[in-house]
Design an enzyme around this catalytic site. Structure first.
Site, PDB file in Angstrom:
ATOM      1  N   ASP A  36       0.751  -1.373   0.222  1.00 45.00           N
ATOM      2  CA  ASP A  36       0.025   0.110  -0.412  1.00 45.00           C
ATOM      3  C   ASP A  36       0.775   1.234  -0.360  1.00 45.00           C
ATOM      4  OD1 ASP A  36      -2.844  -0.830   0.301  1.00 45.00           O
ATOM      5  OD2 ASP A  36      -2.852  -0.284   1.845  1.00 45.00           O
ATOM      6  N   LYS A  58      -2.888   3.274  -2.583  1.00 48.12           N
ATOM      7  CA  LYS A  58      -5.102   3.290  -2.067  1.00 48.12           C
ATOM      8  C   LYS A  58      -4.681   5.367  -0.936  1.00 48.12           C
ATOM      9  CE  LYS A  58      -8.455   0.510  -2.386  1.00 48.12           C
ATOM     10  NZ  LYS A  58      -8.407   1.342  -3.801  1.00 48.12           N
ATOM     11  N   MET A 170      -9.422   9.178   8.185  1.00 46.20           N
ATOM     12  CA  MET A 170      -9.143  10.069   6.985  1.00 46.20           C
ATOM     13  C   MET A 170     -10.368  11.342   7.150  1.00 46.20           C
ATOM     14  SD  MET A 170      -9.724   5.982   4.824  1.00 46.20           S
ATOM     15  CE  MET A 170     -10.412   5.615   6.595  1.00 46.20           C
TER      16      MET A 170
END
Length: 253
Positions: A36, A58, A170
């Site tokens: 990742d 990502k 996030m």
């Protein structure tokens, strides 16, 4: 040819010293490494000499490798009899789409092993020197993502009403709206903090009351990837900063 297997390895927040022995052994035994974007690039120094390394970045708001493509890669190599190690930042089971990958692999008859790690929420708490479940302030902690799949917002009022420490993932790009929504339930002086790149050499952090946290984060140019922590327990960091005679906005690495 015998079917291989997939190991979902949790790489932790970035510091390679925080990897578990089990994670390091899985990486060293891999035939294929799918890494990742948020994983420390130096992790490849632990790989077996013959392992193929494929980056499958990502990142929210950035160009990303499609999830369906990642899952096809895992199936393809595992069905070729290879040991595929999917390396995820933080803990694989927390906001890492592990559920989708596990279901897909099991449906294909592929064995899956999971190696746990340290999530960035815990790394952020360690950076601030606070306990997310300090019993003088709360009865627990809630891990929540501000980035919902259907584009809707979490029920911030309900989350705020729990009295728990909130660890928000996030949410850096929408900290203004998040703090405003939480402020409808929580007092403006509720302790809050934002930690960017928690657990890495690039770590930066800012601590301020809820009513000021968005402005302070913007002033310090705190951006993604970051974890937002809100609740009475975070006040322990504010107390420590005050004891050192520093402005809250200077709580940065």
């Amino acid at each position: 040819m015998n079917t291989g297997k997939v190991t979902l390895v949790s790489a932790g927040p970035g510091d390679l010293d925080l990897l578990t022995f089990k994670a390091a052994k899985a990486i060293a035994a891999a035939d294929v490494l799918l890494i990742d974007d948020l994983v420390n690039g130096e992790i490849t120094t632990l790989k077996a000499p013959h392992a193929r390394v494929i980056k499958v970045g990502k990142r929210g708001g950035c160009k990303s490798t499609p999830q369906a493509f990642i899952q096809r890669l895992m199936r393809r190599y595992a069905l070729q009899g290879k040991h595929v190690v999917r390396i995820k930042g933080g803990d694989a089971l927390l906001f890492g789409r592990a559920g989708e990958e596990i279901a897909d692999l099991r449906h294909a008859g592929i064995d899956v092993e999971i190696v746990n790690g340290i999530s960035s929420g815990f790394a952020a708490a360690a950076a601030l020197g606070v306990s997310l479940t300090h019993r003088d302030h709360c009865q627990g902690v809630i891990f929540v993502t501000a980035h919902l799949r259907d584009g809707t917002e979490p029920d911030w009022a309900a989350l705020a009403a729990t009295g728990m420490t909130l660890a928000i993932y996030m949410g850096a790009s929408r900290i203004d709206s998040i703090s405003e929504a939480l402020g409808e339930t929580l007092a403006p002086d509720t302790p809050a903090a934002v930690v960017q790149w928690a657990g890495t050499s690039r770590e930066r952090r800012v601590c301020a009351p809820l009513g000021e946290i968005a402005a302070q984060a913007a002033a310090q140019q705190i951006a993604s990837p970051a974890v937002i922590l809100i609740g009475g327990a975070i006040g322990e960091a504010i107390v420590e900063v005050a004891a050192r005679g520093e402005p809250l906005r200077q709580l940065s690495a």
